[in-house]
Design a protein around this motif. Sequence first.
Motif, PDB file in Angstrom:
ATOM      1  N   VAL A 112       0.606  -0.963   0.336  1.00  0.00           N
ATOM      2  CA  VAL A 112       0.052   0.133   0.065  1.00  0.00           C
ATOM      3  C   VAL A 112       0.702   1.179   0.104  1.00  0.00           C
ATOM      4  O   VAL A 112       0.952   1.912  -0.565  1.00  0.00           O
ATOM      5  CB  VAL A 112      -0.219  -0.386   1.489  1.00  0.00           C
ATOM      6  CG1 VAL A 112      -1.645   0.890   0.981  1.00  0.00           C
ATOM      7  CG2 VAL A 112      -2.134  -1.231   1.069  1.00  0.00           C
ATOM      8  N   GLN A 113       2.248   1.206   0.439  1.00  0.00           N
ATOM      9  CA  GLN A 113       2.478   2.415   0.778  1.00  0.00           C
ATOM     10  C   GLN A 113       4.041   2.206  -0.342  1.00  0.00           C
ATOM     11  O   GLN A 113       3.270   3.822  -0.727  1.00  0.00           O
ATOM     12  CB  GLN A 113       4.141   2.274   1.688  1.00  0.00           C
ATOM     13  CG  GLN A 113       3.525   2.184   3.484  1.00  0.00           C
ATOM     14  CD  GLN A 113       4.058   2.155   4.815  1.00  0.00           C
ATOM     15  OE1 GLN A 113       5.154   1.294   4.150  1.00  0.00           O
ATOM     16  NE2 GLN A 113       3.332   1.817   6.419  1.00  0.00           N
ATOM     17  N   TYR A 114       4.348   1.288  -1.070  1.00  0.00           N
ATOM     18  CA  TYR A 114       4.939   1.485  -2.281  1.00  0.00           C
ATOM     19  C   TYR A 114       3.897   1.993  -3.272  1.00  0.00           C
ATOM     20  O   TYR A 114       4.124   3.080  -4.297  1.00  0.00           O
ATOM     21  CB  TYR A 114       5.019   0.219  -3.039  1.00  0.00           C
ATOM     22  CG  TYR A 114       5.990  -0.220  -4.008  1.00  0.00           C
ATOM     23  CD1 TYR A 114       7.141   0.696  -4.347  1.00  0.00           C
ATOM     24  CD2 TYR A 114       5.810  -0.997  -5.059  1.00  0.00           C
ATOM     25  CE1 TYR A 114       7.260   0.872  -5.124  1.00  0.00           C
ATOM     26  CE2 TYR A 114       6.627  -1.136  -6.118  1.00  0.00           C
ATOM     27  CZ  TYR A 114       7.794   0.047  -6.419  1.00  0.00           C
ATOM     28  OH  TYR A 114       8.203  -0.410  -7.212  1.00  0.00           O
ATOM     29  N   VAL A 115       2.188   1.646  -3.493  1.00  0.00           N
ATOM     30  CA  VAL A 115       1.980   2.160  -4.484  1.00  0.00           C
ATOM     31  C   VAL A 115       1.222   3.190  -4.070  1.00  0.00           C
ATOM     32  O   VAL A 115       1.062   4.184  -5.730  1.00  0.00           O
ATOM     33  CB  VAL A 115       0.470   1.185  -4.780  1.00  0.00           C
ATOM     34  CG1 VAL A 115      -0.706   2.170  -5.208  1.00  0.00           C
ATOM     35  CG2 VAL A 115       0.890  -0.235  -4.892  1.00  0.00           C
ATOM     36  N   ALA A 116       0.918   4.052  -3.051  1.00  0.00           N
ATOM     37  CA  ALA A 116       1.217   5.662  -2.849  1.00  0.00           C
ATOM     38  C   ALA A 116       1.825   6.252  -2.918  1.00  0.00           C
ATOM     39  O   ALA A 116       2.091   7.252  -3.460  1.00  0.00           O
ATOM     40  CB  ALA A 116       0.570   5.976  -0.935  1.00  0.00           C
ATOM     41  N   TRP A 117       3.482   5.915  -3.207  1.00  0.00           N
ATOM     42  CA  TRP A 117       4.266   6.577  -4.049  1.00  0.00           C
ATOM     43  C   TRP A 117       4.653   6.715  -5.178  1.00  0.00           C
ATOM     44  O   TRP A 117       4.654   7.645  -5.570  1.00  0.00           O
ATOM     45  CB  TRP A 117       5.794   6.010  -3.041  1.00  0.00           C
ATOM     46  CG  TRP A 117       7.042   6.800  -3.255  1.00  0.00           C
ATOM     47  CD1 TRP A 117       7.407   7.861  -3.232  1.00  0.00           C
ATOM     48  CD2 TRP A 117       8.197   6.326  -4.390  1.00  0.00           C
ATOM     49  NE1 TRP A 117       8.685   7.982  -3.872  1.00  0.00           N
ATOM     50  CE2 TRP A 117       9.114   6.689  -4.789  1.00  0.00           C
ATOM     51  CE3 TRP A 117       7.364   4.500  -5.364  1.00  0.00           C
ATOM     52  CZ2 TRP A 117       9.647   6.619  -5.737  1.00  0.00           C
ATOM     53  CZ3 TRP A 117       9.104   4.407  -6.067  1.00  0.00           C
ATOM     54  CH2 TRP A 117      10.019   5.594  -6.681  1.00  0.00           C
ATOM     55  N   LEU A 118       4.275   5.273  -6.160  1.00  0.00           N
ATOM     56  CA  LEU A 118       4.169   5.797  -7.107  1.00  0.00           C
ATOM     57  C   LEU A 118       2.223   5.944  -7.463  1.00  0.00           C
ATOM     58  O   LEU A 118       3.033   7.182  -8.693  1.00  0.00           O
ATOM     59  CB  LEU A 118       3.576   4.354  -7.837  1.00  0.00           C
ATOM     60  CG  LEU A 118       4.549   2.587  -7.630  1.00  0.00           C
ATOM     61  CD1 LEU A 118       4.249   1.508  -7.601  1.00  0.00           C
ATOM     62  CD2 LEU A 118       6.114   3.279  -8.728  1.00  0.00           C
ATOM     63  N   GLY A 119       1.858   6.743  -7.511  1.00  0.00           N
ATOM     64  CA  GLY A 119       0.313   7.383  -7.798  1.00  0.00           C
ATOM     65  C   GLY A 119       0.689   8.693  -7.648  1.00  0.00           C
ATOM     66  O   GLY A 119       1.247   9.845  -8.070  1.00  0.00           O
ATOM     67  N   SER A 120       2.011   8.644  -6.232  1.00  0.00           N
ATOM     68  CA  SER A 120       2.153  10.660  -5.886  1.00  0.00           C
ATOM     69  C   SER A 120       3.324  10.851  -6.902  1.00  0.00           C
ATOM     70  O   SER A 120       3.251  11.969  -7.337  1.00  0.00           O
ATOM     71  CB  SER A 120       3.044  10.216  -4.473  1.00  0.00           C
ATOM     72  OG  SER A 120       4.382  10.125  -4.723  1.00  0.00           O
ATOM     73  N   LEU A 121       4.067   9.920  -7.788  1.00  0.00           N
ATOM     74  CA  LEU A 121       4.557  10.120  -8.425  1.00  0.00           C
ATOM     75  C   LEU A 121       3.788  11.237  -9.942  1.00  0.00           C
ATOM     76  O   LEU A 121       4.862  11.823 -10.562  1.00  0.00           O
ATOM     77  CB  LEU A 121       5.584   9.201  -9.241  1.00  0.00           C
ATOM     78  CG  LEU A 121       6.253   8.564  -8.487  1.00  0.00           C
ATOM     79  CD1 LEU A 121       7.198   7.919  -9.048  1.00  0.00           C
ATOM     80  CD2 LEU A 121       7.509   9.284  -7.433  1.00  0.00           C
ATOM     81  N   VAL A 122       3.157  10.323 -10.153  1.00  0.00           N
ATOM     82  CA  VAL A 122       2.322  10.522 -11.109  1.00  0.00           C
ATOM     83  C   VAL A 122       1.094  11.872 -11.066  1.00  0.00           C
ATOM     84  O   VAL A 122       1.284  12.997 -11.707  1.00  0.00           O
ATOM     85  CB  VAL A 122       0.605   9.655 -11.605  1.00  0.00           C
ATOM     86  CG1 VAL A 122       0.231   9.991 -12.811  1.00  0.00           C
ATOM     87  CG2 VAL A 122       1.724   7.975 -11.893  1.00  0.00           C
ATOM     88  N   HIS A 123       1.041  11.897  -9.537  1.00  0.00           N
ATOM     89  CA  HIS A 123       0.213  13.300  -9.488  1.00  0.00           C
ATOM     90  C   HIS A 123       0.417  14.190  -9.360  1.00  0.00           C
ATOM     91  O   HIS A 123       0.431  15.432 -10.005  1.00  0.00           O
ATOM     92  CB  HIS A 123      -0.716  13.049  -7.548  1.00  0.00           C
ATOM     93  CG  HIS A 123      -1.515  13.975  -7.423  1.00  0.00           C
ATOM     94  ND1 HIS A 123      -2.701  13.777  -8.066  1.00  0.00           N
ATOM     95  CD2 HIS A 123      -1.274  14.763  -5.973  1.00  0.00           C
ATOM     96  CE1 HIS A 123      -3.507  15.089  -7.084  1.00  0.00           C
ATOM     97  NE2 HIS A 123      -2.573  15.109  -6.394  1.00  0.00           N
ATOM     98  N   THR A 124       2.295  14.460  -9.004  1.00  0.00           N
ATOM     99  CA  THR A 124       3.193  14.981  -8.958  1.00  0.00           C
ATOM    100  C   THR A 124       3.613  15.772  -9.940  1.00  0.00           C
ATOM    101  O   THR A 124       4.701  16.070  -9.727  1.00  0.00           O
ATOM    102  CB  THR A 124       3.779  14.829  -7.751  1.00  0.00           C
ATOM    103  OG1 THR A 124       5.123  14.260  -7.812  1.00  0.00           O
ATOM    104  CG2 THR A 124       2.606  15.758  -6.432  1.00  0.00           C
ATOM    105  N   HIS A 125       3.627  15.252 -11.347  1.00  0.00           N
ATOM    106  CA  HIS A 125       4.105  14.463 -12.448  1.00  0.00           C
ATOM    107  C   HIS A 125       5.999  14.549 -12.236  1.00  0.00           C
ATOM    108  O   HIS A 125       5.909  15.968 -13.307  1.00  0.00           O
ATOM    109  CB  HIS A 125       3.548  16.327 -13.334  1.00  0.00           C
ATOM    110  CG  HIS A 125       2.601  16.594 -12.688  1.00  0.00           C
ATOM    111  ND1 HIS A 125       0.765  15.100 -13.744  1.00  0.00           N
ATOM    112  CD2 HIS A 125       1.591  17.556 -12.625  1.00  0.00           C
ATOM    113  CE1 HIS A 125      -0.217  15.955 -13.138  1.00  0.00           C
ATOM    114  NE2 HIS A 125       0.227  17.490 -13.178  1.00  0.00           N
TER     115      HIS A 125
END
Length: 202
Positions: A32-45
């Motif tokens: 869950v923590q890892y996917v949240a980090w991956l998602g943040s890379l997309v969200h913050t471009h």
Amino acid sequence: MTLPLFDIPHPSPPPDAEAAPPATMEAATAPVQYVAWLGSLVHTHQYGKLADLRRPPTADSPTHYEARAFAPTEEHRALYRQVGFLFARYHAGRVKPHYGYGNMGRAIRSIGYDGARGPANPGAERLMMRILPARQIPWRHLQHAIERIRAGETTPPSWAELITDLTHWTDRGRPTPQAWGDAFYGRGRTSSPTARTNGATK
């Protein structure tokens, strides 16, 4: 008069009150923590880091080591790195993260076109039957599946669930392939027995 001393054992807490060992808790939350980090890379471009993740495993970069560091054990570091690659491939050109839903069998079931998806689509079924018998994690076929899902603009698997499923790929009884096959053919649940909630479905 001195009474003899006896060692009185401390009573054990009831099973539901026992705290999980730290290692177990970390293993449960790491996807869950890892996917949240991956998602943040997309969200913050942070497209540079996503581009790094799309490069082959031999092209190490600081981003690769960041990704590997989320794995709770040394054994699973390469697995986390590879799921990061799949996530980055799916999100190429996207500006919002998609956290996925269900297991890979359900996701592949969506491949095809109206009236011929999943088992009714020869290409999707061939892909599924290349994945399910594999004794080791079939990364090449999983990449093909993600590319097909991305091209068809259908829902990817839950990335957190995918990590958990793949860590159990070689378990006795092969629970992950069994659950994926059931989901693909529509006779089972869409989540695997080892799934963890990832906190987001889109």
